[in-house]
Design a protein around this motif. Sequence first.
Motif: not given
Length: 454
Positions: A199, A203-204, A207-210, A236, A297
Amino acid sequence: MRNPIPFFFRVPSLSRRIAWRVGLGVVSLIFVLFAILCVVLWKPEARTIYRDTADDAAQAIDRRGATLVLAPARLPQRLREAPETAWLAAVDDAGHTLTWGKLPAEYRPVVAMLPLLSDSDLRSPDPRLAATLVVAERDWGRLRIIVGGVPEEGVIGLFAPLFYFVGLWMALPVAIVILLLVPWIVRRGLRGIGEVAEQARGVDMNRRSRHLDAAAVPSELKPLIDAFNQALDRIWDAAEARDRFLGNAAHELRLPIAIVRARAAALSAGPSKTSLLSDIVRLENISEQLLDLQRIDRGLIANDTLDLVQVCREVGEDIAPLLVKAGYAFSFDAPAQPVYVSGDVGALQRVVMNLLQNAMTHGGRAGGIELSVSADARISVSDAGPGIAEEEYPQIFSPFYRLNPSAQGSGLGLHLAREVVTRHRGSIRVSRSSQGGARFCVQLPLLRPPARGA
């Protein structure tokens, strides 16, 4: 090629360390228990006989009709070498008996009871009375044989059966369980760490992700995962604030740049007007590239099939007048057939424009500027200027980095160009051109030509 790290210098994995520690702990515990067992069972005065001696002696006895027959030559060497003290007695299921040697008087009543007995170990401080009883399965039935008079001597002789029993029937199974079960249990318990690591790799930062799943790891690692997730939130938030600022700044710059361009157009022709128009084009390109990054983005950028030759030709036609007025000879070289790539036409055109403006600024106001497109989707822009020192290559794409702090420019152009190219799954690099100046190469993924009629 990098030399591999020797095994003994490598940091062991957590699962391996746990498995080793558990294994060593169990082995140490077995050793301690075995030592305690030896102390408890050890009686210096007690004598014993190995079962192997009785088993081998049973092979020397056979039955012929109603009689048990002994072959003395087949007896174990230990018995044959002690005829004065060694003895044995045997009984089959039919009650036929056989004795050999000097049977102690104490065991004569036992011979009649042998059919009722099973495997036994008879210890005694009297060497004559130390004996062992085994039951041997023969073709003609069971044979019970008791052998005595030849006890083992010394500590080794006393504890050899104990070593045999504990080592073969206890230590070996435990070792197998440790080797097979413990690593499996440890890997299963730490499996969540690998999932969380996967995971983390996805992660980016822009950009906000999980977030990482803290429930997938052992409780001891949850504070670390929670702290990492909090750090992600801060990153983020900062990235979103940066994007909002850059986007707003780029939008706000559009109007002043348009006003300056209109006023510059009203100026009389000359070197000052050419230089001013060049700077205005650079500002327009940078502001548009800032918006390009925001659109990429957010997934708002186009992903069309483009002819890279046509993209570069249009940019060359737009900037050629400025290059010529600045004192350069401009050339464009490309294949006759289209070269197809995937991306946003405006963003890629601004990347090419950026590189040409960079060549115009740093090309020394003399010589030629070359723009070329190859059949493998590579764009090259080269000049005849002083070039770039090789030690500067890794830094020139960093934001706000300038080779000459006193020179014009913001240090953002090449950084923005690299970001746009990277988001198009391409790469950009710098080298020395054949003219002695700088040469920038943009490599994009090549697409197959679209089918006719598509």
